[in-house]
Design an enzyme around this catalytic site. Structure first.
Site, PDB file in Angstrom:
ATOM      1  N   CYS A   1      -5.823   5.458  -5.549  1.00 32.55           N
ATOM      2  CA  CYS A   1      -6.650   5.312  -4.358  1.00 32.55           C
ATOM      3  C   CYS A   1      -5.821   4.793  -3.189  1.00 32.55           C
ATOM      4  O   CYS A   1      -5.041   3.872  -3.380  1.00 32.55           O
ATOM      5  CB  CYS A   1      -7.792   4.342  -4.670  1.00 32.55           C
ATOM      6  SG  CYS A   1      -8.985   4.164  -3.349  1.00 32.55           S
ATOM      7  N   PRO A   2      -5.955   5.360  -2.018  1.00 30.08           N
ATOM      8  CA  PRO A   2      -6.922   6.385  -1.606  1.00 30.08           C
ATOM      9  C   PRO A   2      -6.354   7.802  -1.595  1.00 30.08           C
ATOM     10  O   PRO A   2      -6.996   8.710  -1.084  1.00 30.08           O
ATOM     11  CB  PRO A   2      -7.255   5.950  -0.182  1.00 30.08           C
ATOM     12  CG  PRO A   2      -5.922   5.469   0.344  1.00 30.08           C
ATOM     13  CD  PRO A   2      -5.260   4.790  -0.857  1.00 30.08           C
TER      14      PRO A   2
END
Length: 81
Positions: free
Chosen positions: A18-19
């Site tokens: 992430c992200p």
């Protein structure tokens, strides 16, 4: 588990956390034509909720399905406009 879509392109973001799966998915979807389907392959378990949330809050995309296949998470996103 029936993820039978006419996949236009596959995006491999395995190993990214992430992200990045969402960032790369957005970029790849931007390059698709309306109605085309992107298959996203990720190893980050958080991508299940991240991509779901992104698709839910983003106009012009539809999350068709998400499949957990061993340690790979498969996401199918259609560009709708």
């Amino acid at each position: 588990m029936s993820s039978e879509f006419d996949v236009t392109e596959t995006l491999d973001v395995k190993g990214a956390s992430c992200p990045m799966p969402v960032v790369k998915t957005k970029s790849a979807v931007d390059d698709l034509a309306e109605g085309e389907v992107l298959e996203v392959l990720a190893t980050d378990s958080g991508s299940m909720s991240d991509i779901d949330g992104w698709a839910d809050g983003t106009a012009g995309v539809e999350l068709l399905d998400q499949v957990e296949d061993g340690d790979v998470y498969k996401h199918y996103v259609r560009k709708t406009e």
